[in-house]
Design a protein around this motif. Structure first.
Motif, PDB file in Angstrom:
ATOM      1  N   GLN A  51       0.463  -1.525   0.334  1.00 49.93           N
ATOM      2  CA  GLN A  51      -0.056   0.034   0.636  1.00 49.93           C
ATOM      3  C   GLN A  51       0.928   1.333  -0.135  1.00 49.93           C
ATOM      4  O   GLN A  51       1.866   1.210   0.617  1.00 49.93           O
ATOM      5  CB  GLN A  51      -0.956  -0.513   1.238  1.00 49.93           C
ATOM      6  N   GLN A  52       0.709   2.307  -0.932  1.00 52.50           N
ATOM      7  CA  GLN A  52       1.531   3.373  -0.514  1.00 52.50           C
ATOM      8  C   GLN A  52      -0.119   4.934  -0.466  1.00 52.50           C
ATOM      9  O   GLN A  52      -1.073   4.880  -1.207  1.00 52.50           O
ATOM     10  CB  GLN A  52       1.831   3.942  -2.427  1.00 52.50           C
ATOM     11  N   CYS A  53       0.751   5.083   0.704  1.00 53.03           N
ATOM     12  CA  CYS A  53      -0.113   6.898   0.990  1.00 53.03           C
ATOM     13  C   CYS A  53       0.179   7.780   0.035  1.00 53.03           C
ATOM     14  O   CYS A  53       1.840   8.252   0.020  1.00 53.03           O
ATOM     15  CB  CYS A  53       0.157   7.507   2.420  1.00 53.03           C
ATOM     16  N   THR A  54      -0.769   8.462  -0.552  1.00 54.86           N
ATOM     17  CA  THR A  54      -0.008   9.529  -1.588  1.00 54.86           C
ATOM     18  C   THR A  54      -0.400  10.725  -1.753  1.00 54.86           C
ATOM     19  O   THR A  54      -2.170  10.650  -1.392  1.00 54.86           O
ATOM     20  CB  THR A  54       0.638   8.950  -3.206  1.00 54.86           C
ATOM     21  N   ASP A  55      -0.027  11.704  -2.160  1.00 45.08           N
ATOM     22  CA  ASP A  55      -0.784  13.343  -2.380  1.00 45.08           C
ATOM     23  C   ASP A  55      -0.306  13.837  -3.788  1.00 45.08           C
ATOM     24  O   ASP A  55       0.663  12.939  -3.804  1.00 45.08           O
ATOM     25  CB  ASP A  55      -0.851  14.369  -1.324  1.00 45.08           C
ATOM     26  N   GLU A  56      -0.786  14.482  -4.173  1.00 48.87           N
ATOM     27  CA  GLU A  56       0.145  15.374  -5.745  1.00 48.87           C
ATOM     28  C   GLU A  56       0.806  16.074  -4.985  1.00 48.87           C
ATOM     29  O   GLU A  56       1.487  15.615  -6.161  1.00 48.87           O
ATOM     30  CB  GLU A  56      -0.978  16.323  -6.000  1.00 48.87           C
ATOM     31  N   THR A  57       1.123  16.319  -4.367  1.00 50.77           N
ATOM     32  CA  THR A  57       3.141  16.840  -4.026  1.00 50.77           C
ATOM     33  C   THR A  57       3.833  15.529  -3.944  1.00 50.77           C
ATOM     34  O   THR A  57       4.759  15.822  -4.709  1.00 50.77           O
ATOM     35  CB  THR A  57       2.462  17.365  -2.199  1.00 50.77           C
ATOM     36  N   THR A  58       3.839  14.595  -3.314  1.00 54.29           N
ATOM     37  CA  THR A  58       4.305  13.466  -3.741  1.00 54.29           C
ATOM     38  C   THR A  58       4.637  13.000  -4.659  1.00 54.29           C
ATOM     39  O   THR A  58       5.685  12.635  -5.008  1.00 54.29           O
ATOM     40  CB  THR A  58       3.831  12.417  -2.113  1.00 54.29           C
ATOM     41  N   ASP A  59       3.383  12.678  -5.534  1.00 53.19           N
ATOM     42  CA  ASP A  59       3.209  12.224  -6.907  1.00 53.19           C
ATOM     43  C   ASP A  59       5.258  13.100  -7.364  1.00 53.19           C
ATOM     44  O   ASP A  59       5.530  12.122  -8.704  1.00 53.19           O
ATOM     45  CB  ASP A  59       1.958  11.709  -7.392  1.00 53.19           C
ATOM     46  N   LYS A  60       3.935  14.349  -7.821  1.00 48.13           N
ATOM     47  CA  LYS A  60       4.908  15.065  -7.837  1.00 48.13           C
ATOM     48  C   LYS A  60       6.913  14.858  -7.595  1.00 48.13           C
ATOM     49  O   LYS A  60       7.472  15.304  -8.523  1.00 48.13           O
ATOM     50  CB  LYS A  60       4.438  16.417  -7.895  1.00 48.13           C
ATOM     51  N   ASP A  61       6.891  14.822  -6.203  1.00 47.37           N
ATOM     52  CA  ASP A  61       8.139  14.818  -6.248  1.00 47.37           C
ATOM     53  C   ASP A  61       9.414  13.299  -6.268  1.00 47.37           C
ATOM     54  O   ASP A  61      10.393  13.571  -6.197  1.00 47.37           O
ATOM     55  CB  ASP A  61       8.219  15.080  -4.426  1.00 47.37           C
ATOM     56  N   MET A  62       7.981  12.642  -6.456  1.00 48.28           N
ATOM     57  CA  MET A  62       8.259  11.317  -6.507  1.00 48.28           C
ATOM     58  C   MET A  62       8.869  10.923  -8.231  1.00 48.28           C
ATOM     59  O   MET A  62      10.777  11.092  -8.654  1.00 48.28           O
ATOM     60  CB  MET A  62       7.138  10.176  -6.584  1.00 48.28           C
ATOM     61  N   SER A  63       8.828  12.129  -8.930  1.00 42.94           N
ATOM     62  CA  SER A  63       8.875  12.219 -10.141  1.00 42.94           C
ATOM     63  C   SER A  63      10.617  13.207 -10.418  1.00 42.94           C
ATOM     64  O   SER A  63      11.254  12.755 -10.638  1.00 42.94           O
ATOM     65  CB  SER A  63       7.817  13.556 -11.438  1.00 42.94           C
ATOM     66  N   GLY A 158       4.408  -5.764   6.241  1.00 40.39           N
ATOM     67  CA  GLY A 158       4.729  -4.879   7.259  1.00 40.39           C
ATOM     68  C   GLY A 158       5.330  -3.607   7.595  1.00 40.39           C
ATOM     69  O   GLY A 158       6.041  -2.945   8.382  1.00 40.39           O
ATOM     70  N   ILE A 159       6.161  -3.881   6.864  1.00 39.31           N
ATOM     71  CA  ILE A 159       7.256  -3.392   6.459  1.00 39.31           C
ATOM     72  C   ILE A 159       6.945  -1.830   5.690  1.00 39.31           C
ATOM     73  O   ILE A 159       6.677  -1.552   5.045  1.00 39.31           O
ATOM     74  CB  ILE A 159       8.815  -3.557   6.087  1.00 39.31           C
ATOM     75  N   LYS A 160       7.308  -0.715   6.987  1.00 39.69           N
ATOM     76  CA  LYS A 160       7.049   0.774   6.115  1.00 39.69           C
ATOM     77  C   LYS A 160       8.466   1.566   6.277  1.00 39.69           C
ATOM     78  O   LYS A 160       9.248   1.850   6.716  1.00 39.69           O
ATOM     79  CB  LYS A 160       6.742   1.390   7.222  1.00 39.69           C
ATOM     80  N   MET A 161       7.739   2.304   5.143  1.00 41.75           N
ATOM     81  CA  MET A 161       9.388   2.891   4.483  1.00 41.75           C
ATOM     82  C   MET A 161       8.598   4.476   3.731  1.00 41.75           C
ATOM     83  O   MET A 161       7.000   4.299   3.173  1.00 41.75           O
ATOM     84  CB  MET A 161      10.562   2.205   3.755  1.00 41.75           C
ATOM     85  N   ASN A 162       9.526   5.673   3.492  1.00 39.87           N
ATOM     86  CA  ASN A 162       8.895   6.479   2.323  1.00 39.87           C
ATOM     87  C   ASN A 162       9.815   6.926   1.420  1.00 39.87           C
ATOM     88  O   ASN A 162      10.988   6.737   1.665  1.00 39.87           O
ATOM     89  CB  ASN A 162       8.805   7.667   3.645  1.00 39.87           C
ATOM     90  N   ILE A 163       8.338   7.289   0.256  1.00 40.46           N
ATOM     91  CA  ILE A 163       9.951   8.048  -1.031  1.00 40.46           C
ATOM     92  C   ILE A 163      10.306   8.190  -1.008  1.00 40.46           C
ATOM     93  O   ILE A 163      11.327   8.603  -1.614  1.00 40.46           O
ATOM     94  CB  ILE A 163       7.966   7.346  -1.691  1.00 40.46           C
ATOM     95  N   LYS A 164      10.165   9.620   0.637  1.00 44.53           N
ATOM     96  CA  LYS A 164      11.021  10.303   0.159  1.00 44.53           C
ATOM     97  C   LYS A 164      12.064  10.105   0.359  1.00 44.53           C
ATOM     98  O   LYS A 164      13.444  10.889   0.248  1.00 44.53           O
ATOM     99  CB  LYS A 164      10.805  11.463   1.137  1.00 44.53           C
ATOM    100  N   ASP A 165      12.391   8.629   1.437  1.00 43.99           N
ATOM    101  CA  ASP A 165      14.238   8.503   1.677  1.00 43.99           C
ATOM    102  C   ASP A 165      14.554   8.087  -0.062  1.00 43.99           C
ATOM    103  O   ASP A 165      15.546   7.103   0.902  1.00 43.99           O
ATOM    104  CB  ASP A 165      13.878   6.653   2.949  1.00 43.99           C
ATOM    105  N   MET A 166      14.049   7.971  -0.605  1.00 45.34           N
ATOM    106  CA  MET A 166      14.397   6.876  -1.338  1.00 45.34           C
ATOM    107  C   MET A 166      16.082   7.191  -2.280  1.00 45.34           C
ATOM    108  O   MET A 166      16.877   7.089  -2.996  1.00 45.34           O
ATOM    109  CB  MET A 166      13.778   7.027  -3.558  1.00 45.34           C
ATOM    110  N   GLU A 167      16.198   9.045  -1.813  1.00 45.87           N
ATOM    111  CA  GLU A 167      17.356   9.542  -2.336  1.00 45.87           C
ATOM    112  C   GLU A 167      18.300   8.465  -1.475  1.00 45.87           C
ATOM    113  O   GLU A 167      19.429   8.677  -1.799  1.00 45.87           O
ATOM    114  CB  GLU A 167      17.383  11.325  -1.559  1.00 45.87           C
TER     115      GLU A 167
END
Length: 176
Positions: A51-63, A158-167
């Motif tokens: 599962q992924q929790c997202t919002d408009e800013t996160t999708d743009k940030d992923m890009s 149940g492992i949780k990570m945040n896409i913002k840590d991809m950097e």
């Protein structure tokens, strides 16, 4: 090790597909904000649901976060609009492994979408080409849970990570 690299290349490719990217002429739509459940079925691997929790800013940030990484490891990234959705073609390489992939993306990005991809890898220790196919079935399940913030990905077990840590993960990719 080879499997980890293939999964990493695939993950970069799939994650790069989700948001819009200013680096390509055709942009994919942003997903509806909230909690998305993604079922991944891939050749030779057990089915995985995350599962992924997202919002408009996160999708743009992923890009923004994924584009430099993709530019670094991919010699080709092409997105085309079709009558039924989108088609992407890419060629990416890391640690002597080249992955050529094609994905067909269909859906509305508000309630559900499907990504069907095929890839062929060459190089690495075995050196023999390896074909792979995978399907991601994503559906919007509602608002993010109270303990989730945009960018959170809940993996199997149940492992949780945040896409913002991809950097931080960029440092793990072997240099050419």
């Amino acid at each position: 090790m080879r499997r980890l690299l293939l999964v990493s290349c695939s993950a970069v490719g799939v994650l790069a597909l989700l948001p819009a990217s200013s680096a390509v002429a055709v942009e994919l739509p942003l997903r509806k904000a909230g909690l998305w459940e993604m079922k991944v079925v891939s050749t030779g691997s057990p089915e995985m649901t995350m599962q992924q929790c997202t919002d408009e800013t996160t999708d743009k940030d992923m890009s923004t976060a994924m584009s430099p990484l993709a530019k670094q490891i991919c010699s080709k990234q092409d997105i085309q609009k079709t009558a039924t959705g989108y088609v992407t073609d890419s060629v990416c390489g890391v640690a002597g492994i080249t992955v050529k992939s094609r994905a067909e993306i269909n859906g509305d990005f508000n309630s559900a979408y499907t990504v069907k991809s095929t890839s062929q890898s060459e190089g690495g220790m075995a050196g023999a080409p390896r074909d792979n196919s995978s399907t991601i079935e994503a559906k919007w399940v509602g608002a993010c849970k109270a303990d989730q913030k945009p960018g959170d990905i809940i993996m199997p077990g149940g492992i949780k990570m945040n896409i913002k840590d991809m950097e931080k993960l960029k440092a793990l990719i072997p240099k050419k």
